[in-house]
Design an enzyme around this catalytic site. Structure first.
Site, PDB file in Angstrom:
ATOM      1  N   GLY A  94     -24.967  20.905 -48.375  1.00 23.05           N
ATOM      2  CA  GLY A  94     -25.249  20.438 -47.018  1.00 23.05           C
ATOM      3  C   GLY A  94     -25.988  21.422 -46.127  1.00 23.05           C
ATOM      4  N   ASP A 107     -15.312  20.411 -39.694  1.00 18.93           N
ATOM      5  CA  ASP A 107     -14.705  19.150 -39.277  1.00 18.93           C
ATOM      6  C   ASP A 107     -13.190  19.364 -39.169  1.00 18.93           C
ATOM      7  OD1 ASP A 107     -14.563  16.365 -38.862  1.00 18.93           O
ATOM      8  OD2 ASP A 107     -14.424  15.941 -40.991  1.00 18.93           O
ATOM      9  N   ARG A 109     -30.048  13.197 -46.963  1.00 20.17           N
ATOM     10  CA  ARG A 109     -30.189  14.656 -46.779  1.00 20.17           C
ATOM     11  C   ARG A 109     -31.585  15.037 -46.297  1.00 20.17           C
ATOM     12  NH1 ARG A 109     -25.754  17.396 -48.990  1.00 20.17           N
ATOM     13  NH2 ARG A 109     -24.919  16.564 -50.937  1.00 20.17           N
TER      14      ARG A 109
HETATM   15  P1  5GP Z   1     -13.840  20.165 -43.348  1.00 26.07           P
HETATM   16  O1  5GP Z   1     -13.199  20.844 -44.493  1.00 26.07           O
HETATM   17  O2  5GP Z   1     -14.079  21.062 -42.155  1.00 26.07           O
HETATM   18  O3  5GP Z   1     -13.117  18.902 -42.960  1.00 26.07           O
HETATM   19  O4  5GP Z   1     -15.199  19.582 -43.844  1.00 26.07           O
HETATM   20  C1  5GP Z   1     -16.337  20.277 -44.061  1.00 26.07           C
HETATM   21  C2  5GP Z   1     -17.267  19.446 -44.914  1.00 26.07           C
HETATM   22  O5  5GP Z   1     -17.103  18.034 -44.695  1.00 26.07           O
HETATM   23  C3  5GP Z   1     -18.694  19.728 -44.547  1.00 26.07           C
HETATM   24  O6  5GP Z   1     -19.214  20.817 -45.265  1.00 26.07           O
HETATM   25  C4  5GP Z   1     -19.399  18.421 -44.877  1.00 26.07           C
HETATM   26  O7  5GP Z   1     -19.778  18.401 -46.214  1.00 26.07           O
HETATM   27  C5  5GP Z   1     -18.332  17.354 -44.668  1.00 26.07           C
HETATM   28  N1  5GP Z   1     -18.461  16.646 -43.367  1.00 26.07           N
HETATM   29  C6  5GP Z   1     -17.623  16.697 -42.313  1.00 26.07           C
HETATM   30  N2  5GP Z   1     -18.046  15.928 -41.298  1.00 26.07           N
HETATM   31  C7  5GP Z   1     -19.207  15.386 -41.712  1.00 26.07           C
HETATM   32  C8  5GP Z   1     -20.160  14.499 -41.102  1.00 26.07           C
HETATM   33  O8  5GP Z   1     -20.068  14.039 -39.962  1.00 26.07           O
HETATM   34  N3  5GP Z   1     -21.229  14.174 -41.883  1.00 26.07           N
HETATM   35  C9  5GP Z   1     -21.412  14.640 -43.143  1.00 26.07           C
HETATM   36  N4  5GP Z   1     -22.503  14.241 -43.783  1.00 26.07           N
HETATM   37  N5  5GP Z   1     -20.542  15.460 -43.744  1.00 26.07           N
HETATM   38  C10 5GP Z   1     -19.462  15.840 -43.035  1.00 26.07           C
END
Ligand code: 5GP
Length: 178
Positions: A43, A102, A164
């Site tokens: 990403g 996130d 992407r």
């Molecule tokens: P976390 O572990 O903080 O919940 O998530 C991180 C990962 O979740 C990011 O690296 C990404 O791949 C994915 N992610 C979280 N929110 C989004 C979003 O709104 N869009 C996309 N495409 N990926 C997200």
């Protein structure tokens, strides 16, 4: 692709401007120090490529890959390293470059793991931050934009490996991922 986008949240120009500002901040903080940057696949790839070019100073680039959401739009909670560093990071200034934080689970796991390898310093730079969805207490050192609780795609971010290569950041239509 465009028809699945509900709204453009950040244009190509807005992203470029903010990436430039982040680079200036980082450049100042690491002045006179060696710097190892680690881009998180897949990403962060667009952000990473643009950021290091804006940094315009000597640095090392490396990559790691972590397990992602797969074809779901919410985290499973389990984080796994899919591709690890081969180099030793002990005694180095390390900067992780990630697309979005996130729930915080991914980066809190990654920073714990890398801190156990004794870097001199370890910081994180995320282009996007969604504080409303945090499950663990985690705050990146550098943040590009704070985003609302919507699913975003483009500029490296995907849904089921699509979108992407959009040049902008868009809010995905909920009917696409629900
Ligand atoms: P976390 O572990 O903080 O919940 O998530 C991180 C990962 O979740 C990011 O690296 C990404 O791949 C994915 N992610 C979280 N929110 C989004 C979003 O709104 N869009 C996309 N495409 N990926 C997200």
């Amino acid at each position: 692709m465009q028809s699945d986008i509900k709204k453009v949240l950040y244009s190509e120009e807005q992203i470029k401007k903010r990436v430039g500002e982040l680079a200036q901040e980082i450049k100042k903080d690491y002045e006179g120090k060696d710097l190892l940057t680690i881009g998180i696949l897949r990403g962060a790839v667009m952000f990473y490529a643009d950021l290091v070019r804006e940094l315009d100073r000597p640095l090392h680039m490396n990559f790691m890959a972590l397990s992602s959401y797969g074809i779901s739009s919410s985290s499973s909670g389990a984080v796994r390293i899919q591709y690890d560093l081969e180099e030793d990071i002990s005694n180095k200034h390390v900067l992780i470059v990630e697309d979005i934080v996130d729930t915080g689970l991914t980066l809190s796991y990654l920073t714990k793991t890398l801190n156990s390898r004794n870097p001199k310093t370890l910081k994180t730079c995320c282009l996007f931050d969604k504080p409303a969805r945090r499950k663990v207490d985690f705050r990146p050192d550098y943040i590009g934009f704070q985003v609302p609780d919507v699913f975003i795609v483009g500029y490296g971010l995907d849904f089921a490996e699509k979108y992407r290569n959009l040049k902008y950041i868009g809010e995905l239509m909920p009917e696409v991922y629900k």
